[in-house]
Design a protein around this motif. Structure first.
Motif, PDB file in Angstrom:
ATOM      1  N   PRO A   1       0.844  -1.194   0.000  1.00  0.00           N
ATOM      2  CA  PRO A   1       0.000   0.000   0.000  1.00  0.00           C
ATOM      3  C   PRO A   1       0.885   1.252   0.000  1.00  0.00           C
ATOM      4  O   PRO A   1       1.934   1.282   0.637  1.00  0.00           O
ATOM      5  CB  PRO A   1      -0.784  -0.111   1.312  1.00  0.00           C
ATOM      6  CG  PRO A   1      -0.759  -1.564   1.649  1.00  0.00           C
ATOM      7  CD  PRO A   1       0.562  -2.073   1.137  1.00  0.00           C
ATOM      8  N   GLY A   2       0.470   2.262  -0.741  1.00  0.00           N
ATOM      9  CA  GLY A   2       1.236   3.499  -0.847  1.00  0.00           C
ATOM     10  C   GLY A   2       2.165   3.529  -2.049  1.00  0.00           C
ATOM     11  O   GLY A   2       2.660   4.575  -2.424  1.00  0.00           O
ATOM     12  N   THR A   3       2.402   2.359  -2.650  1.00  0.00           N
ATOM     13  CA  THR A   3       3.230   2.298  -3.853  1.00  0.00           C
ATOM     14  C   THR A   3       2.486   2.976  -4.992  1.00  0.00           C
ATOM     15  O   THR A   3       1.277   2.833  -5.137  1.00  0.00           O
ATOM     16  CB  THR A   3       3.530   0.837  -4.242  1.00  0.00           C
ATOM     17  OG1 THR A   3       4.212   0.207  -3.158  1.00  0.00           O
ATOM     18  CG2 THR A   3       4.363   0.747  -5.501  1.00  0.00           C
ATOM     19  N   VAL A   4       3.215   3.722  -5.795  1.00  0.00           N
ATOM     20  CA  VAL A   4       2.616   4.360  -6.961  1.00  0.00           C
ATOM     21  C   VAL A   4       2.395   3.280  -8.027  1.00  0.00           C
ATOM     22  O   VAL A   4       3.262   2.441  -8.260  1.00  0.00           O
ATOM     23  CB  VAL A   4       3.523   5.496  -7.484  1.00  0.00           C
ATOM     24  CG1 VAL A   4       2.975   6.097  -8.750  1.00  0.00           C
ATOM     25  CG2 VAL A   4       3.685   6.564  -6.428  1.00  0.00           C
TER      26      VAL A   4
ATOM     27  N   ARG B   1      -5.936   8.121 -16.283  1.00  0.00           N
ATOM     28  CA  ARG B   1      -5.055   8.621 -15.230  1.00  0.00           C
ATOM     29  C   ARG B   1      -3.613   8.403 -15.641  1.00  0.00           C
ATOM     30  O   ARG B   1      -3.317   7.534 -16.459  1.00  0.00           O
ATOM     31  CB  ARG B   1      -5.298   7.881 -13.906  1.00  0.00           C
ATOM     32  CG  ARG B   1      -6.637   8.119 -13.246  1.00  0.00           C
ATOM     33  CD  ARG B   1      -6.852   9.562 -12.776  1.00  0.00           C
ATOM     34  NE  ARG B   1      -5.836  10.052 -11.855  1.00  0.00           N
ATOM     35  CZ  ARG B   1      -5.898   9.964 -10.536  1.00  0.00           C
ATOM     36  NH1 ARG B   1      -6.938   9.399  -9.956  1.00  0.00           N
ATOM     37  NH2 ARG B   1      -4.922  10.441  -9.782  1.00  0.00           N
ATOM     38  N   LEU B   2      -2.711   9.175 -15.070  1.00  0.00           N
ATOM     39  CA  LEU B   2      -1.291   8.886 -15.175  1.00  0.00           C
ATOM     40  C   LEU B   2      -0.993   7.940 -14.022  1.00  0.00           C
ATOM     41  O   LEU B   2      -1.264   8.261 -12.859  1.00  0.00           O
ATOM     42  CB  LEU B   2      -0.457  10.159 -15.064  1.00  0.00           C
ATOM     43  CG  LEU B   2      -0.679  11.213 -16.139  1.00  0.00           C
ATOM     44  CD1 LEU B   2       0.254  12.400 -15.901  1.00  0.00           C
ATOM     45  CD2 LEU B   2      -0.469  10.636 -17.524  1.00  0.00           C
ATOM     46  N   SER B   3      -0.450   6.785 -14.339  1.00  0.00           N
ATOM     47  CA  SER B   3      -0.236   5.789 -13.288  1.00  0.00           C
ATOM     48  C   SER B   3       0.786   6.244 -12.254  1.00  0.00           C
ATOM     49  O   SER B   3       0.815   5.723 -11.139  1.00  0.00           O
ATOM     50  CB  SER B   3       0.140   4.436 -13.889  1.00  0.00           C
ATOM     51  OG  SER B   3       1.352   4.508 -14.616  1.00  0.00           O
ATOM     52  N   CYS B   4       1.584   7.257 -12.585  1.00  0.00           N
ATOM     53  CA  CYS B   4       2.546   7.792 -11.612  1.00  0.00           C
ATOM     54  C   CYS B   4       1.865   8.629 -10.544  1.00  0.00           C
ATOM     55  O   CYS B   4       2.501   9.034  -9.571  1.00  0.00           O
ATOM     56  CB  CYS B   4       3.644   8.592 -12.317  1.00  0.00           C
ATOM     57  SG  CYS B   4       3.082  10.130 -13.091  1.00  0.00           S
ATOM     58  N   GLN B   5       0.588   8.891 -10.694  1.00  0.00           N
ATOM     59  CA  GLN B   5      -0.138   9.731  -9.749  1.00  0.00           C
ATOM     60  C   GLN B   5      -1.183   8.963  -8.952  1.00  0.00           C
ATOM     61  O   GLN B   5      -1.929   9.553  -8.172  1.00  0.00           O
ATOM     62  CB  GLN B   5      -0.805  10.893 -10.494  1.00  0.00           C
ATOM     63  CG  GLN B   5       0.175  11.783 -11.227  1.00  0.00           C
ATOM     64  CD  GLN B   5       1.199  12.400 -10.302  1.00  0.00           C
ATOM     65  OE1 GLN B   5       0.855  13.118  -9.361  1.00  0.00           O
ATOM     66  NE2 GLN B   5       2.471  12.112 -10.544  1.00  0.00           N
ATOM     67  N   VAL B   6      -1.237   7.648  -9.113  1.00  0.00           N
ATOM     68  CA  VAL B   6      -2.231   6.827  -8.412  1.00  0.00           C
ATOM     69  C   VAL B   6      -1.505   5.947  -7.393  1.00  0.00           C
ATOM     70  O   VAL B   6      -0.648   5.141  -7.757  1.00  0.00           O
ATOM     71  CB  VAL B   6      -3.022   5.941  -9.400  1.00  0.00           C
ATOM     72  CG1 VAL B   6      -4.009   5.050  -8.659  1.00  0.00           C
ATOM     73  CG2 VAL B   6      -3.739   6.800 -10.433  1.00  0.00           C
ATOM     74  N   ARG B   7      -1.835   6.126  -6.130  1.00  0.00           N
ATOM     75  CA  ARG B   7      -1.234   5.316  -5.066  1.00  0.00           C
ATOM     76  C   ARG B   7      -2.135   4.130  -4.744  1.00  0.00           C
ATOM     77  O   ARG B   7      -3.351   4.278  -4.624  1.00  0.00           O
ATOM     78  CB  ARG B   7      -1.026   6.136  -3.801  1.00  0.00           C
ATOM     79  CG  ARG B   7       0.015   7.205  -3.988  1.00  0.00           C
ATOM     80  CD  ARG B   7       0.688   7.590  -2.693  1.00  0.00           C
ATOM     81  NE  ARG B   7       1.728   8.568  -2.972  1.00  0.00           N
ATOM     82  CZ  ARG B   7       2.986   8.259  -3.228  1.00  0.00           C
ATOM     83  NH1 ARG B   7       3.364   7.011  -3.216  1.00  0.00           N
ATOM     84  NH2 ARG B   7       3.863   9.205  -3.483  1.00  0.00           N
ATOM     85  N   LEU B   8      -1.501   2.971  -4.610  1.00  0.00           N
ATOM     86  CA  LEU B   8      -2.245   1.764  -4.279  1.00  0.00           C
ATOM     87  C   LEU B   8      -2.687   1.804  -2.822  1.00  0.00           C
ATOM     88  O   LEU B   8      -1.996   2.343  -1.968  1.00  0.00           O
ATOM     89  CB  LEU B   8      -1.377   0.533  -4.526  1.00  0.00           C
ATOM     90  CG  LEU B   8      -0.945   0.336  -5.975  1.00  0.00           C
ATOM     91  CD1 LEU B   8      -0.013  -0.863  -6.090  1.00  0.00           C
ATOM     92  CD2 LEU B   8      -2.152   0.137  -6.857  1.00  0.00           C
ATOM     93  N   SER B   9      -3.848   1.211  -2.576  1.00  0.00           N
ATOM     94  CA  SER B   9      -4.365   1.130  -1.212  1.00  0.00           C
ATOM     95  C   SER B   9      -5.187  -0.144  -1.084  1.00  0.00           C
ATOM     96  O   SER B   9      -5.570  -0.760  -2.084  1.00  0.00           O
ATOM     97  CB  SER B   9      -5.237   2.345  -0.887  1.00  0.00           C
ATOM     98  OG  SER B   9      -6.430   2.308  -1.642  1.00  0.00           O
ATOM     99  N   ASP B  10      -5.458  -0.517   0.143  1.00  0.00           N
ATOM    100  CA  ASP B  10      -6.285  -1.698   0.372  1.00  0.00           C
ATOM    101  C   ASP B  10      -7.689  -1.504  -0.195  1.00  0.00           C
ATOM    102  O   ASP B  10      -8.337  -2.457  -0.596  1.00  0.00           O
ATOM    103  CB  ASP B  10      -6.342  -2.028   1.863  1.00  0.00           C
ATOM    104  CG  ASP B  10      -4.999  -2.525   2.389  1.00  0.00           C
ATOM    105  OD1 ASP B  10      -4.235  -3.135   1.605  1.00  0.00           O
ATOM    106  OD2 ASP B  10      -4.713  -2.306   3.583  1.00  0.00           O
ATOM    107  N   ALA B  11      -8.167  -0.254  -0.242  1.00  0.00           N
ATOM    108  CA  ALA B  11      -9.499   0.027  -0.792  1.00  0.00           C
ATOM    109  C   ALA B  11      -9.555  -0.266  -2.290  1.00  0.00           C
ATOM    110  O   ALA B  11     -10.634  -0.493  -2.836  1.00  0.00           O
ATOM    111  CB  ALA B  11      -9.881   1.476  -0.535  1.00  0.00           C
TER     112      ALA B  11
END
Length: 107
Positions: free
Chosen positions: A20-23, A84-94
């Motif tokens: 989680p938190g990884t771009v 989206r630009l994938s460099c701007q999306v942070r992974l999360s459990d949600a």
């Protein structure tokens, strides 16, 4: 750890996991996902990590910021409402699991 399913233009899928938190772009590059060029290294200045988020998850990922929104106007592939630009999306459990469509072209 969140799972991301990258659906490539030919219909094949690559499944990767990341903390989680990884771009999203970092997860793709670290796992050799084809089609994520990421020329600028995650600075939202090249639009070569453009992806389409799954409709249901697009809202959960949040809206693009002003800089990202402007860069999305310069993508090689068609801009869509879920672009989206994938460099701007942070992974999360949600967002687990997350379905991401990779466009046919980036440059």
């Amino acid at each position: 750890m969140p799972t991301v399913i990258f659906q490539l233009p030919d219909g094949t899928e690559r499944k990767v996991t990341a903390a989680p938190g990884t771009v999203l772009m970092q997860a793709a590059v670290a796992n050799g996902v084809a089609g994520i060029v990421a020329e600028c290294g995650g600075n939202a200045s090249c639009a070569t990590c453009h992806v389409y988020l799954d409709d249901a998850q697009s809202a959960l990922a949040g809206e693009p910021g002003d800089v990202e929104d402007e860069m999305l106007d310069f993508t090689a592939a068609e801009r869509r409402p879920t672009s989206r630009l994938s460099c701007q999306v942070r992974l999360s459990d949600a967002l687990d699991p997350m379905l991401v469509h990779v466009p046919e072209e980036q440059v």
